[in-house]
Scaffold this motif. Structure first.
Motif, PDB file in Angstrom:
ATOM      1  N   GLU A 182     -45.063 -31.673  -2.915  1.00  0.00           N
ATOM      2  CA  GLU A 182     -44.788 -30.576  -1.980  1.00  0.00           C
ATOM      3  C   GLU A 182     -44.633 -31.055  -0.543  1.00  0.00           C
ATOM      4  O   GLU A 182     -44.321 -30.262   0.338  1.00  0.00           O
ATOM      5  N   THR A 183     -44.942 -32.334  -0.288  1.00  0.00           N
ATOM      6  CA  THR A 183     -44.877 -32.801   1.104  1.00  0.00           C
ATOM      7  C   THR A 183     -43.984 -34.045   1.212  1.00  0.00           C
ATOM      8  O   THR A 183     -42.772 -33.921   1.185  1.00  0.00           O
ATOM      9  N   ASP A 184     -44.583 -35.223   1.246  1.00  0.00           N
ATOM     10  CA  ASP A 184     -43.819 -36.460   1.509  1.00  0.00           C
ATOM     11  C   ASP A 184     -42.634 -36.669   0.561  1.00  0.00           C
ATOM     12  O   ASP A 184     -41.613 -37.222   0.964  1.00  0.00           O
ATOM     13  N   ILE A 207     -54.159 -34.028  -8.284  1.00  0.00           N
ATOM     14  CA  ILE A 207     -54.120 -33.562  -6.896  1.00  0.00           C
ATOM     15  C   ILE A 207     -53.088 -34.338  -6.081  1.00  0.00           C
ATOM     16  O   ILE A 207     -52.294 -33.761  -5.350  1.00  0.00           O
ATOM     17  N   LYS A 249     -49.635 -33.421  -6.895  1.00  0.00           N
ATOM     18  CA  LYS A 249     -49.318 -32.059  -6.440  1.00  0.00           C
ATOM     19  C   LYS A 249     -49.000 -32.045  -4.939  1.00  0.00           C
ATOM     20  O   LYS A 249     -48.007 -31.444  -4.517  1.00  0.00           O
ATOM     21  N   ILE A 250     -49.831 -32.708  -4.154  1.00  0.00           N
ATOM     22  CA  ILE A 250     -49.592 -32.629  -2.707  1.00  0.00           C
ATOM     23  C   ILE A 250     -48.375 -33.457  -2.287  1.00  0.00           C
ATOM     24  O   ILE A 250     -47.647 -33.054  -1.391  1.00  0.00           O
ATOM     25  N   LEU A 251     -48.128 -34.574  -2.954  1.00  0.00           N
ATOM     26  CA  LEU A 251     -46.961 -35.374  -2.572  1.00  0.00           C
ATOM     27  C   LEU A 251     -45.659 -34.671  -2.932  1.00  0.00           C
ATOM     28  O   LEU A 251     -44.688 -34.692  -2.178  1.00  0.00           O
TER      29      LEU A 251
END
Lengths: 285, 365
Positions: B289-291, B282, B285-287
């Protein structure tokens, strides 16, 4: 904007008495029974059910024995964890989402409301027996893409029976979002569900309510929800909001500080670390 | 294995403080049962704490022996203060590698100290440095864990003294070490922490000086960055590897009662039990797509340690991001990437070398 696939995980603190773990594991089944039973007993017109290929013969027989109609609504992908919406089935595996009701016409009204474009959430809410004010709250939020309006609920006071912040992991009394954490109409519905839960298992019902009275922080950020409590931290998928959103549930800190002093101390240390010194839970009025 | 959850020291910046002093009765049978189970999956094992050498010496011996029986060697990570001749005999008998936590010579290592005597840092460091020398005189393998902060790396003069100490370590045969970064777990500790830019500068200073004496590969994070650039993904420190903070793959603590938990960096949150299942991707995946979207070092860094995350929120990238980038820029000039970046690492499994340094360092946490 990112979407995280459904998942949920509970990470227990060391030294937590087993009764809480047992209650958490049993709470899904207990609440599911209470929701179904509320329809059998005529407390409300309809309930939603999810049928899986492995058990649908038994389930359909149960509906017939209880004098309920079952009307399927749609196929969806079975997910592990908590789903805020339906996912298209893939690879031939699917579950069936549908409605049960003693009245075929109510069941069909539910189906039509669900299939309407836009979806008629108001009729669905009425058929599920939810308070009008809470239906209105849902209609004002969910269709705008606020898939989990926990943080939009009016939070002037708190009633643990209306706490919906642990529902991803099991514990809950009501199956809907209250418009306020002190809503009287929602409380009336909650008492019925709580009565049924007590009938199912008195100790379990009391433990669930006890867990809902814990101080906790609900935090959604980058489509991931984290709920931090004195007993455990739970994480699961949320939905995209541009900023981190935190909700601080004050609960009953004296009770938990006394009941589990070590775990409560860790909880305070943790929320101070992650959310800072200036949050309401660390600064009682 | 953590046989003892307390420590005679109360180092100013210790992230284990919330759990130090937790009374958990030791159950050596339960600990060794779990040890056998974990080892069967290919783990590397060391005694850790709290302060493991503060445990009754019979417990220390039993656990070193159990590890030695499995692996033909053993390891301990200690503050180095309590080492006695009896411990040294055990270390020889069980072929123990000793990881020592210390932040430099006595004039620099001032934050590792007794709780009731803030001025005791120098005295502690003097004793620990003497013990390092004594271990080496006895032929015992020693590695160093050194936390960089304003106290020992805040300016070039301090860095110079720190490096002289590193050279002394080399001269007495210390095999390797790790430079960790002081994390201000509480706001009052911010005065001790380096800014990300200062961390980058300190790392680069130390890297360049180590390179001059051809010892850079003995120290983390330099060898890890080199390994990452060369595609040796199983020889890279855990914080460059998509860690799932809620099921830390690289670190699998066994508590005194035989229960298991998460990486000791999570102790700032209290003690958690290890959940069932496999690490999730997780955070990666979120990093991604973001930071970390579009970052050229993503495939080597993967967002850094979740416990160093910005705003102390594991859903953010590491607050050390600027320093990590500076280090990759520096080292890649000497070691250009020879492998394709790994988009999302599968996470560490036991048997990987999460700190790349077990055999000559011993710290698993």
């Amino acid at each position: 904007m990112i979407e995280v696939e459904p998942f949920s995980r509970v990470i227990w603190r060391w030294g937590v008495p087993p009764k809480y773990k047992i209650a958490l594991e049993a709470s899904h089944r207990a609440m599911s029974w209470a929701e179904y039973e509320s329809v059998v007993r005529g407390y409300r017109p309809c309930d939603v059910v999810h049928l899986y290929p492995e058990t649908w013969d038994r389930e359909l027989k149960r509906f017939a024995e209880d004098g309920l109609y079952f009307v399927p609504i749609q196929r969806a992908k079975p997910v592990s964890g908590f789903a805020h919406r339906f996912y298209e089935p893939t690879g031939g595996r699917f579950m069936v989402y549908g409605v049960v009701s003693p009245s075929l016409s109510d069941a069909m009204r539910f189906v039509r409301a669900h299939e309407g474009r836009p979806c008629d959430h108001e009729t669905i809410g009425i058929l599920l027996g939810y308070p009008e004010c809470c239906i209105r709250f849902f209609v004002e939020n969910f269709p705008k893409g606020i898939l989990d309006p926990v943080w939009r609920v009016e939070h002037e006071g708190e009633d643990p029976m209306l706490n919906v912040m642990l529902r991803y992991f099991g514990p809950r009394i009501i199956p809907f979002f209250p418009c306020s954490y002190t809503c009287r109409q929602a409380r009336r519905v909650a008492e019925k569900f709580y009565g049924l839960l007590r009938e199912y298992d008195e100790d379990l019902a009391e433990t669930i309510l006890e867990m809902l009275s814990m101080p906790m922080v609900w935090s959604m950020y980058k489509s991931v929800i984290q709920v931090t409590t004195p007993l455990f931290t739970g994480i699961c998928n949320g939905y995209w909001e541009p900023q981190r959103i935190n909700v601080y549930w004050r609960g009953d800190p004296e009770r938990w500080a006394k009941k589990l002093p070590l775990q409560y101390k860790w909880f305070l240390s943790e929320i101070r670390f992650q959310f800072g010194d200036n949050i309401p839970l660390l600064n009682p009025p | 294995m953590m046989p003892y959850m307390d420590c005679p020291l109360r180092c100013e910046y210790c992230f284990e403080k919330p759990v130090l002093g937790t009374r958990i009765e030791a159950n050596l049978d339960a600990m060794t049962t779990v040890l056998n189970r974990i080892y069967a999956r290919g783990s590397q094992v060391s005694l850790h704490g709290g302060e493991p050498l503060a445990a009754p010496i019979e417990h220390v011996e039993a656990l070193l022996q159990a590890t030695y029986r499995l692996m033909g060697r053993s390891a301990v990570q200690t503050n180095g203060l309590l080492i006695t001749d009896r411990h040294i005999r055990l270390f020889k008998r069980y072929y123990t590698h000793v990881g020592i936590s210390i932040d430099g010579p006595p004039e620099l290592s001032v934050l590792r100290r007794f709780g009731d005597r803030p001025e005791s840092g120098r005295e502690v460091a003097k004793k620990v440095n003497e013990n390092i020398a004594k271990l080496r005189e006895n032929g015992i393998s020693v590695g160093i864990l050194c936390v960089l902060g304003r106290h020992n790396a805040g300016d070039e003069e301090k860095l110079g003294k720190l490096f002289e100490w590193v050279e002394w370590l080399r001269s007495i045969g210390v095999s390797s070490g790790r430079f960790l970064i002081l994390k201000a777990c509480e706001s009052r500790l911010e005065k001790y922490a380096l800014s990300p830019k200062e961390v980058g500068e300190a790392w680069i200073y130390l890297y360049r000086r180590l390179k001059r004496i051809a010892w850079e590969y003995a120290w983390s994070p330099f060898r890890d960055v080199i390994n990452a650039l060369r595609g040796r993904t199983n020889q890279v420190v855990c914080w460059l590897g998509c860690c799932d903070p809620w099921l830390t793959g690289a670190c699998y603590p066994i508590f005194p009662d035989g229960t298991t938990g998460l990486c000791d960096r999570s102790f700032i949150r209290g003690l958690y039990l290890r959940p069932e299942g496999r690490p999730l991707e997780i955070r990666a995946k979120i990093l991604k797509e973001t930071d970390c979207k579009g970052c050229k070092w993503w495939g080597y860094c993967h967002g850094g340690c979740p416990y160093d995350a910005e705003d102390n929120d594991w859903r953010n990238k590491s607050s050390l991001c600027p320093a990590i980038k500076m280090l990759f820029e520096e080292i890649s000039q000497h070691h250009p990437p020879t492998s394709k970046p790994v988009e999302v690492r599968p996470g560490y499994q036991h048997g990987d070398s999460p700190h790349g340094d077990w055999s000559d360092h011993g710290d698993s946490g």
